[in-house]
Design a protein around this motif. Structure first.
Motif, PDB file in Angstrom:
ATOM      1  N   ARG A  77      -1.780  -5.997  -3.438  1.00 38.98           N
ATOM      2  CA  ARG A  77      -2.663  -6.354  -4.548  1.00 38.98           C
ATOM      3  C   ARG A  77      -3.836  -5.374  -4.634  1.00 38.98           C
ATOM      4  N   SER A  78      -4.354  -4.964  -3.498  1.00 38.05           N
ATOM      5  CA  SER A  78      -5.447  -3.984  -3.501  1.00 38.05           C
ATOM      6  C   SER A  78      -5.003  -2.691  -4.165  1.00 38.05           C
ATOM      7  N   ARG A  79      -3.789  -2.269  -3.889  1.00 38.81           N
ATOM      8  CA  ARG A  79      -3.280  -1.045  -4.498  1.00 38.81           C
ATOM      9  C   ARG A  79      -3.043  -1.235  -6.003  1.00 38.81           C
ATOM     10  N   GLN A  80      -2.554  -2.398  -6.385  1.00 35.54           N
ATOM     11  CA  GLN A  80      -2.362  -2.672  -7.812  1.00 35.54           C
ATOM     12  C   GLN A  80      -3.684  -2.580  -8.579  1.00 35.54           C
ATOM     13  N   LEU A  81      -4.761  -2.948  -7.910  1.00 37.08           N
ATOM     14  CA  LEU A  81      -6.067  -2.976  -8.557  1.00 37.08           C
ATOM     15  C   LEU A  81      -6.850  -1.669  -8.408  1.00 37.08           C
ATOM     16  N   GLY A  82      -6.222  -0.667  -7.767  1.00 38.43           N
ATOM     17  CA  GLY A  82      -6.834   0.650  -7.770  1.00 38.43           C
ATOM     18  C   GLY A  82      -7.218   1.245  -6.441  1.00 38.43           C
ATOM     19  N   TYR A  83      -6.975   0.526  -5.319  1.00 37.66           N
ATOM     20  CA  TYR A  83      -7.279   1.133  -4.017  1.00 37.66           C
ATOM     21  C   TYR A  83      -6.252   2.212  -3.716  1.00 37.66           C
ATOM     22  N   THR A  84      -6.726   3.392  -3.361  1.00 40.98           N
ATOM     23  CA  THR A  84      -5.812   4.526  -3.141  1.00 40.98           C
ATOM     24  C   THR A  84      -5.861   5.079  -1.724  1.00 40.98           C
ATOM     25  N   GLY A  85      -6.683   4.490  -0.869  1.00 40.08           N
ATOM     26  CA  GLY A  85      -6.848   5.031   0.484  1.00 40.08           C
ATOM     27  C   GLY A  85      -5.792   4.542   1.457  1.00 40.08           C
TER      28      GLY A  85
ATOM     29  N   ALA B  80     -11.478  -4.366  -5.099  1.00 39.41           N
ATOM     30  CA  ALA B  80     -10.480  -3.492  -4.475  1.00 39.41           C
ATOM     31  C   ALA B  80     -10.627  -2.034  -4.872  1.00 39.41           C
ATOM     32  N   LYS B  81     -10.912  -1.789  -6.146  1.00 36.15           N
ATOM     33  CA  LYS B  81     -10.967  -0.403  -6.625  1.00 36.15           C
ATOM     34  C   LYS B  81     -12.086   0.374  -5.942  1.00 36.15           C
ATOM     35  N   GLU B  82     -13.140  -0.338  -5.503  1.00 36.96           N
ATOM     36  CA  GLU B  82     -14.275   0.340  -4.884  1.00 36.96           C
ATOM     37  C   GLU B  82     -14.285   0.234  -3.360  1.00 36.96           C
ATOM     38  N   PHE B  83     -13.219  -0.323  -2.759  1.00 36.65           N
ATOM     39  CA  PHE B  83     -13.140  -0.319  -1.303  1.00 36.65           C
ATOM     40  C   PHE B  83     -13.206   1.122  -0.800  1.00 36.65           C
ATOM     41  N   GLY B  84     -14.003   1.340   0.239  1.00 38.01           N
ATOM     42  CA  GLY B  84     -14.002   2.642   0.875  1.00 38.01           C
ATOM     43  C   GLY B  84     -12.882   2.805   1.872  1.00 38.01           C
ATOM     44  N   HIS B  85     -12.396   1.666   2.394  1.00 41.67           N
ATOM     45  CA  HIS B  85     -11.376   1.707   3.438  1.00 41.67           C
ATOM     46  C   HIS B  85     -10.883   0.284   3.649  1.00 41.67           C
TER      47      HIS B  85
ATOM     48  N   ASN C  82     -22.715   7.956  -1.746  1.00 37.77           N
ATOM     49  CA  ASN C  82     -21.553   8.123  -0.862  1.00 37.77           C
ATOM     50  C   ASN C  82     -21.555   7.059   0.238  1.00 37.77           C
ATOM     51  N   ILE C  83     -21.429   5.807  -0.198  1.00 33.55           N
ATOM     52  CA  ILE C  83     -21.398   4.661   0.698  1.00 33.55           C
ATOM     53  C   ILE C  83     -20.521   3.595   0.061  1.00 33.55           C
ATOM     54  N   ALA C  84     -19.745   2.863   0.881  1.00 30.59           N
ATOM     55  CA  ALA C  84     -18.793   1.903   0.332  1.00 30.59           C
ATOM     56  C   ALA C  84     -18.472   0.823   1.360  1.00 30.59           C
TER      57      ALA C  84
ATOM     58  N   PRO D 238      -8.753 -13.028  -1.046  1.00 30.87           N
ATOM     59  CA  PRO D 238      -8.138 -12.720  -2.352  1.00 30.87           C
ATOM     60  C   PRO D 238      -9.168 -12.464  -3.449  1.00 30.87           C
ATOM     61  N   GLN D 239     -10.275 -13.222  -3.443  1.00 37.72           N
ATOM     62  CA  GLN D 239     -11.298 -13.012  -4.465  1.00 37.72           C
ATOM     63  C   GLN D 239     -12.026 -11.691  -4.244  1.00 37.72           C
ATOM     64  N   VAL D 240     -12.270 -11.340  -2.984  1.00 37.72           N
ATOM     65  CA  VAL D 240     -12.897 -10.048  -2.684  1.00 37.72           C
ATOM     66  C   VAL D 240     -12.012  -8.916  -3.214  1.00 37.72           C
ATOM     67  N   ILE D 241     -10.717  -9.053  -3.009  1.00 38.00           N
ATOM     68  CA  ILE D 241      -9.782  -8.040  -3.490  1.00 38.00           C
ATOM     69  C   ILE D 241      -9.818  -7.968  -5.016  1.00 38.00           C
ATOM     70  N   GLU D 242      -9.757  -9.115  -5.674  1.00 41.10           N
ATOM     71  CA  GLU D 242      -9.756  -9.142  -7.139  1.00 41.10           C
ATOM     72  C   GLU D 242     -11.016  -8.495  -7.702  1.00 41.10           C
ATOM     73  N   SER D 243     -12.137  -8.707  -7.035  1.00 39.04           N
ATOM     74  CA  SER D 243     -13.421  -8.242  -7.571  1.00 39.04           C
ATOM     75  C   SER D 243     -13.763  -6.807  -7.191  1.00 39.04           C
TER      76      SER D 243
END
Length: 266
Positions: free
Chosen positions: A233-241, A203-208, A178-180, A196-201
């Motif tokens: 782009r973060s949302r397209q790649l799976g960020y939901t927060g 985004a889905k696992e961003f905690g916030h 439980n860390i992100a 942009p590269q951080v987001i591409e790689s």
């Protein structure tokens, strides 16, 4: 688009316990705070008054920092601060109690500056121990520890997403999942990271996500960063927060960009 308002950097014209209500009046249903007290373990009365300010305003607390020391004086966290582990660990219990009372699930643990009297190895070893304690302390409320790269403080060792993710990985390998990463687009950009590269790689696992424009750390549109495109782009790649507004601007003009961007607070 779902935003949360950081009430420790915005609405500073008001006392801390009036800011949640001001956020609500500005159209926000979600708020976050840095640690809102001067000490790691405030009095029960102070905690109760803060929690009541959130509940009475009718907003959700969606982010809270662990105690980070004297931030105005340059402190940036106790996680790796040799000699202050007891203070940090006592704070974990208070953070968990506030989380339980408010439903908050996300808790930012600032890593701490490098210290002349300690080695980097000793600080990193201590940080791992303390982060395991923090993650364990908020597990029961389904909380997540956030690790943030920070700009503007040379002594702070986590400046890129890769450096923060290395810490996240070590904690997970030691047994706590439980860390992100807290992806603050302003700090990452100012530090020269490839956002942009951080987001591409990742985004889905961003905690916030937190945002401010650069230069200047003002609202979106006051600088040069393509913040709305990065969020999308973060949302397209799976960020939901939620996306936290963590910029410096007076209350009169702080939210004008929402109308021009075709966005809204909630």
């Amino acid at each position: 688009m779902s935003y949360t308002l950081n009430c420790s950097i915005l609405l500073t014209e008001l006392p801390i316990n009036q800011r949640a209500e001001a956020a609500k009046q500005a159209g926000f249903d979600s708020v976050e705070f840095w640690w809102p007290f001067a000490t790691a373990v405030p009095s029960d009365k102070q905690v109760d008054e803060f929690v009541s300010s959130i509940k009475n305003a009718g907003v959700q607390l969606d982010g809270l920092n662990f105690f980070a020391g004297d931030m105005p004086a340059g402190d940036r966290g106790l996680v790796s601060w040799v000699g202050r582990s007891a203070e940090f660990r006592e704070n974990v219990d208070v953070v968990a109690a506030i989380g339980e009372a408010t439903g908050c699930k996300s808790f930012n643990a600032l890593y701490g500056n490098r210290l002349a009297e300690s080695t980097a190895q000793a600080q990193d070893a201590l940080a791992l121990e303390n982060l395991l304690v923090a993650a364990g302390g908020i597990e029961r409320i389904e909380g997540t520890v956030l690790i943030e790269p920070v700009s503007g403080t040379e002594a702070y060792p986590l400046k890129t997403a890769a450096e923060a993710l290395d810490v996240v990985t070590k904690v997970k390998e030691a047994g706590k999942n439980n860390i992100a990463l807290l992806a603050d687009f302003y700090h990452l950009a100012v530090n020269g990271d490839d956002v942009p590269q951080v987001i591409e790689s990742h985004a889905k696992e961003f905690g916030h996500i937190q945002i401010a424009d650069a230069p200047g750390r003002g609202a979106p549109g006051t600088g040069d960063l393509p913040l709305l495109a990065w969020i999308e782009r973060s949302r397209q790649l799976g960020y939901t927060g939620k996306v936290a507004l963590e910029y410096k601007q007076d209350a009169q003009t702080a939210f004008q960009w929402l109308a021009t961007a075709g966005a809204n607070a909630s």
